[in-house]
Write an enzyme that holds these catalytic residues in place. Structure first.
Site, mmCIF file in Angstrom:
data_model
loop_
_atom_site.group_PDB
_atom_site.id
_atom_site.type_symbol
_atom_site.label_atom_id
_atom_site.label_comp_id
_atom_site.label_asym_id
_atom_site.label_seq_id
_atom_site.Cartn_x
_atom_site.Cartn_y
_atom_site.Cartn_z
ATOM 1 N N SER A 103 0.856 -1.194 0.000
ATOM 2 C CA SER A 103 0.000 0.000 0.000
ATOM 3 C C SER A 103 0.886 1.235 0.000
ATOM 4 C CB SER A 103 -0.889 0.002 1.243
ATOM 5 O OG SER A 103 -1.302 1.326 1.514
ATOM 6 N N HIS A 130 -1.508 -1.415 -3.953
ATOM 7 C CA HIS A 130 -2.740 -1.067 -3.242
ATOM 8 C C HIS A 130 -2.778 0.445 -3.031
ATOM 9 C CE1 HIS A 130 -6.025 -2.144 -0.404
ATOM 10 N NE2 HIS A 130 -5.554 -1.178 0.368
ATOM 11 N N ASP A 149 -4.857 3.449 -1.385
ATOM 12 C CA ASP A 149 -5.871 3.768 -0.391
ATOM 13 C C ASP A 149 -6.455 5.147 -0.653
ATOM 14 O OD1 ASP A 149 -5.931 1.504 1.448
ATOM 15 O OD2 ASP A 149 -3.823 1.993 1.814
ATOM 16 N N MET A 178 -9.068 7.910 0.478
ATOM 17 C CA MET A 178 -9.805 8.322 1.692
ATOM 18 C C MET A 178 -10.366 9.732 1.520
ATOM 19 S SD MET A 178 -7.229 7.004 4.647
ATOM 20 C CE MET A 178 -6.404 5.407 4.520
ATOM 21 N N HIS A 238 -8.603 0.852 -3.192
ATOM 22 C CA HIS A 238 -9.438 0.626 -2.013
ATOM 23 C C HIS A 238 -10.135 1.933 -1.655
ATOM 24 C CE1 HIS A 238 -9.332 -0.424 2.594
ATOM 25 N NE2 HIS A 238 -10.559 -0.372 2.117
ATOM 26 N N MET A 243 -12.188 4.151 0.471
ATOM 27 C CA MET A 243 -12.744 4.374 1.808
ATOM 28 C C MET A 243 -13.424 5.741 1.774
ATOM 29 S SD MET A 243 -9.464 2.889 3.818
ATOM 30 C CE MET A 243 -8.490 3.115 2.337
ATOM 31 N N MET A 257 -11.054 -5.964 6.640
ATOM 32 C CA MET A 257 -10.186 -4.976 7.305
ATOM 33 C C MET A 257 -9.762 -5.514 8.665
ATOM 34 S SD MET A 257 -9.591 -2.488 5.315
ATOM 35 C CE MET A 257 -8.642 -1.529 6.519
ATOM 36 N N GLY A 298 -8.216 4.104 7.874
ATOM 37 C CA GLY A 298 -7.892 5.523 7.998
ATOM 38 C C GLY A 298 -6.400 5.804 8.015
ATOM 39 N N PHE A 299 -5.645 4.901 8.635
ATOM 40 C CA PHE A 299 -4.211 5.179 8.789
ATOM 41 C C PHE A 299 -3.404 3.893 8.665
ATOM 42 C CE2 PHE A 299 -6.622 8.327 11.102
ATOM 43 C CZ PHE A 299 -6.071 9.514 10.644
ATOM 44 N N GLY A 319 0.107 1.784 9.812
ATOM 45 C CA GLY A 319 0.895 1.679 11.050
ATOM 46 C C GLY A 319 0.109 1.313 12.297
ATOM 47 N N ASP A 371 -6.223 -6.520 5.147
ATOM 48 C CA ASP A 371 -5.574 -5.201 5.101
ATOM 49 C C ASP A 371 -5.566 -4.570 6.493
ATOM 50 O OD1 ASP A 371 -4.702 -2.651 4.404
ATOM 51 O OD2 ASP A 371 -6.499 -2.128 3.263
ATOM 52 N N GLY A 372 -4.358 -4.303 6.980
ATOM 53 C CA GLY A 372 -4.216 -3.596 8.242
ATOM 54 C C GLY A 372 -3.339 -4.335 9.228
ATOM 55 N N GLY A 373 -2.195 -3.750 9.531
ATOM 56 C CA GLY A 373 -1.306 -4.321 10.543
ATOM 57 C C GLY A 373 -0.638 -5.621 10.155
ATOM 58 N N SER A 413 3.112 -0.137 6.096
ATOM 59 C CA SER A 413 4.292 0.158 6.912
ATOM 60 C C SER A 413 5.297 -0.999 6.952
ATOM 61 C CB SER A 413 3.874 0.571 8.323
ATOM 62 O OG SER A 413 2.947 -0.332 8.847
HETATM 63 C C1 DX5 Z 1 -5.886 1.504 6.245
HETATM 64 C C2 DX5 Z 1 -5.569 1.182 4.806
HETATM 65 C C3 DX5 Z 1 -4.475 0.205 4.713
HETATM 66 C C4 DX5 Z 1 -3.177 0.710 5.286
HETATM 67 C C5 DX5 Z 1 -2.402 -0.448 5.806
HETATM 68 O O1 DX5 Z 1 -7.014 2.247 6.318
HETATM 69 O O2 DX5 Z 1 -6.685 0.629 4.155
HETATM 70 O O3 DX5 Z 1 -4.285 -0.248 3.362
HETATM 71 O O4 DX5 Z 1 -2.397 1.392 4.330
HETATM 72 O O5 DX5 Z 1 -1.295 0.027 6.510
HETATM 73 P P1 DX5 Z 1 -0.443 -0.945 7.429
HETATM 74 O O6 DX5 Z 1 -0.028 -2.115 6.605
HETATM 75 O O7 DX5 Z 1 0.694 -0.105 7.889
HETATM 76 O O8 DX5 Z 1 -1.355 -1.345 8.555
HETATM 77 ZN ZN ZN Z 2 -6.288 -0.360 2.164
#
Ligand code: DX5
Ligand code: ZN
Length: 215
Positions: free
Chosen positions: A7, A32, A34, A36, A65, A67, A136, A141-142, A144, A174-176, A197
């Site tokens: 991403s 990917h 994102d 927003m 993606h 959002m 998710m 939203g973010f 990390g 997706d996420g963490g 990240s």
């Molecule tokens: C979060 C995004 C993710 C994000 C993942 O809202 O949809 O794609 O970039 O970031 P990491 O991999 O750092 O959790």
């Molecule tokens: Zn995403």
């Protein structure tokens, strides 16, 4: 083998082309993006213009993606910009199937995503109609944030529904995502791993992607 989708949210936007080239050389198949809007999520990122510019510079599969609220107003712009796949959030539309069908009729792949607190029952009936389901594993939203392990049972349930359809439907998480949990999500059916990240904050993109693939 899973697909790894870096991403760009954690990339250095002042040298985005170099970053895209680096993850391509490091073995990424998808990119990917994102999107927003500051309404559905408390952050604002990029729109179709950035996708259009990225499209000119890469042949990677562009996984967008969204959002955003009212995704139906914007999907055509993302298709025109060169998206290969557009994922909308179940929470943002009253009838996701209408938007999904429109995306597919326009020659683009379509995905549906659910937030950590949304149950799999909400999308159960539309799974056979999509190309991808995105679970998710953080609140969107973010980048990390920490992976939420509570989504694992839901991942498994969706994976079982997908198997029953006998269709090729990707299951994305997706996420963490990192080398500690990639094995667990794969074991529970995920075949596309998104990571911002973990890849872009690492010193060695090749090794980070390899670790996700081999976890
Ligand atoms: C979060 C995004 C993710 C994000 C993942 O809202 O949809 O794609 O970039 O970031 P990491 O991999 O750092 O959790
Ligand atoms: Zn995403």
């Amino acid at each position: 083998m899973v697909i790894v989708a870096p991403s760009i949210l954690s990339a250095d936007f002042t040298k985005l082309h170099d970053e895209i080239r680096a993850v391509t050389d490091a073995g990424a198949e998808w990119l990917h993006i994102d999107v927003m809007d500051g309404h559905f999520v408390p952050n604002i990122t990029v729109g179709p213009i950035v996708v259009e510019n990225i499209r000119k510079k890469t042949s990677l599969f562009l996984d967008c993606h969204l959002m955003i609220e009212h995704p139906e107003k914007y999907v055509d712009a993302f298709i025109k910009a060169g998206a290969d796949l557009i994922t909308i959030h179940w929470e943002t539309v009253s009838d996701p199937l209408v938007v999904i069908k429109h995306i597919k009729e326009s020659g683009c792949k379509a995905g549906i995503s659910i937030n950590p607190e949304t149950s799999f029952e909400s999308i159960q009936d539309i799974i056979p109609e999509v190309d991808l389901v995105l679970i998710m594993s953080v609140h969107p939203g973010f980048s990390g944030q920490r992976f939420i392990p509570d989504v694992i049972p839901k991942l498994k349930q969706v994976s079982e529904i997908i198997k029953k359809t006998k269709k090729q439907i990707f299951l994305q998480v997706d996420g963490g995502i990192n080398n500690q949990n990639a094995g667990l999500v794969k074991k529970n059916g995920a075949d596309v791993l998104v990571a911002a990240s973990y890849i872009f904050k690492s010193k060695d993109y090749h090794s980070a992607i390899k670790q996700l693939k081999e976890a």
